[in-house]
Design an enzyme around this catalytic site. Structure first.
Site, short mmCIF file in Angstrom:
data_model
loop_
_atom_site.label_atom_id
_atom_site.label_comp_id
_atom_site.label_asym_id
_atom_site.label_seq_id
_atom_site.Cartn_x
_atom_site.Cartn_y
_atom_site.Cartn_z
N ARG A 264 0.85 -1.19 0.00
CA ARG A 264 0.00 0.00 0.00
C ARG A 264 0.89 1.24 0.00
O ARG A 264 1.96 1.26 0.61
CB ARG A 264 -0.93 0.02 1.21
CG ARG A 264 -2.13 -0.92 1.08
CD ARG A 264 -3.07 -0.48 -0.04
NE ARG A 264 -4.22 -1.37 -0.20
CZ ARG A 264 -4.28 -2.39 -1.03
NH1 ARG A 264 -3.23 -2.69 -1.79
NH2 ARG A 264 -5.38 -3.12 -1.14
N GLU A 293 -4.24 7.98 -4.75
CA GLU A 293 -4.55 7.34 -6.03
C GLU A 293 -5.86 7.87 -6.57
O GLU A 293 -6.82 8.01 -5.80
CB GLU A 293 -4.61 5.82 -5.85
CG GLU A 293 -3.28 5.22 -5.44
CD GLU A 293 -3.31 3.70 -5.31
OE1 GLU A 293 -4.38 3.09 -5.56
OE2 GLU A 293 -2.28 3.12 -4.95
N HIS A 312 -1.77 0.81 -10.06
CA HIS A 312 -2.38 -0.15 -9.13
C HIS A 312 -3.07 -1.28 -9.91
O HIS A 312 -4.22 -1.65 -9.64
CB HIS A 312 -3.38 0.54 -8.20
CG HIS A 312 -3.58 -0.20 -6.91
ND1 HIS A 312 -3.93 0.42 -5.73
CD2 HIS A 312 -3.50 -1.53 -6.61
CE1 HIS A 312 -4.05 -0.48 -4.77
NE2 HIS A 312 -3.79 -1.67 -5.28
#
Length: 351
Positions: A264, A293, A312
């Protein structure tokens, strides 16, 4: 004796073939699945679905009526924390939700569920389903860093054939440190060992692990880093891992370390990472996750010459829905038999 019916509602997009596999787990299972109420997938394992999709008011009512009939959900409603909060409040029969993400704890925390709801409702993650694609992506990052692919790409773009060639580094015989020796970390270690690397790492519960040279907790991370040629982070985002990779940790690395993050973004102090990249302490960073993000356009990470930005997406594969369905069917059998479900979200630490 009459079997007790268990209603399973499919809350997110899923191919019909996988829905049929869920139906086949047990005759007592009734699957509630109305594909016209679910947004179409834009790509395999697109759990959110097409954002342009809109239900009519009648469809919206049907969607929530369907979900409120279920004891079990496949996916968070609308694949969102808000959907999780709403179903927890509106469905008194709900006992278990299978989340699509390995790191579902963040969404559970964001839902704001109270302690009583968290105590009553079991939420399982898809931890482990993404282990192999993340391990392969980590190997890609290691190889990119050791083989200088960023430099090669720049030279190719400039049509430059250097007069003095620069040697690359051997992965075989190098040492990898992995933060988070869970399922993803151990699969990454397996792939790294296949490349000839030795591996050490961190684990919340320190124990001896086959194939791992040294195991410590995160407090001992700085002591592992001077020997590391590459570092892979797989840790979830929790209060205890917030900015674990700070200036102190990056300064403990030897110059030229390759850094990969598939855990993360909150685990990394991005300002400290940029300093380490500019100083050469980190020679290359392969990043799939970020503190914010989507990564803001003004972030220097976008244009840094020794950074690979991945949106991601490294866990995505065409096989993902099938693998999550495999996991769900196994868990459903455990649930029906009254067993202990694996990979439960911790209601205190949210991982």
């Amino acid at each position: 004796m009459t079997e007790v019916e268990t209603a399973v509602a499919i809350a997110v997009p899923l191919e019909a073939e996988h829905v049929e596999r869920i139906r086949a787990v047990d005759p007592s299972v009734t699957v509630l699945y109305e594909p016209e109420l679910l947004p179409p997938e834009r790509y395999p394992a697109d759990h959110l679905g097409d954002p342009a999709f809109r239900r009519t008011p009648e469809q919206e009512e049907r969607y929530w009526q369907l979900l409120n009939r279920a004891q079990v959900l496949y996916g968070f409603p609308n694949d969102s924390p808000e959907g999780l909060a709403r179903i927890a409040a509106s469905n008194p029969h709900l006992q278990w939700i299978q989340a699509m993400a390995a790191g579902a704890g963040g969404a559970v925390k964001a839902s704001g569920l109270d302690k009583e709801s968290l105590r009553k409702l079991r939420i399982t993650t898809s931890a482990g389903v993404h282990a192999l694609p993340l391990a392969e992506f980590s190997a890609l990052g290691i190889l990119n860093g050791f083989k200088r692919t960023a430099d090669l790409a720049r030279d190719q773009a400039d049509k430059l054939w250097p007069e003095v060639r620069t040697p690359t580094r051997l992965v075989s015989g190098s040492h990898l440190v992995i933060t988070g020796l869970g399922e993803i970390g151990l699969e990454t270690a397996r792939v790294a060992r296949a490349l000839g690397m030795s591996v050490s790492g961190t684990k919340r519960t320190v124990e001896t692990l086959d194939g791992i040279a040294e195991v410590t907790d995160n407090e001992g991370l700085a002591g592992l880093l001077p020997a590391a040629d590459a570092v892979v982070n797989t840790l979830p985002g929790t209060a205890s891992t917030e900015k674990l990779f700070d200036r102190k940790i990056f300064s403990a690395m030897k110059p030229g370390t390759v850094f990969i993050n598939v855990g993360r973004g909150s685990v990394v102090d991005e300002a400290a990472l940029l300093e380490a990249l500019d100083s050469g302490q980190v020679s290359y960073a392969c990043l799939d996750v970020f503190a914010v993000e989507p990564l803001p356009a003004e972030s220097p990470l976008w244009s840094h010459p020794n950074v690979l930005v991945s949106p991601h997406s490294s866990a995505l594969s065409a096989a993902e829905n099938g693998l999550i369905t495999d996991r769900f069917c196994t868990n459903l059998r455990i649930f029906l038999d009254g067993g202990d479900l694996p990979h439960l979200v911790d209601p205190v630490h949210f991982y």
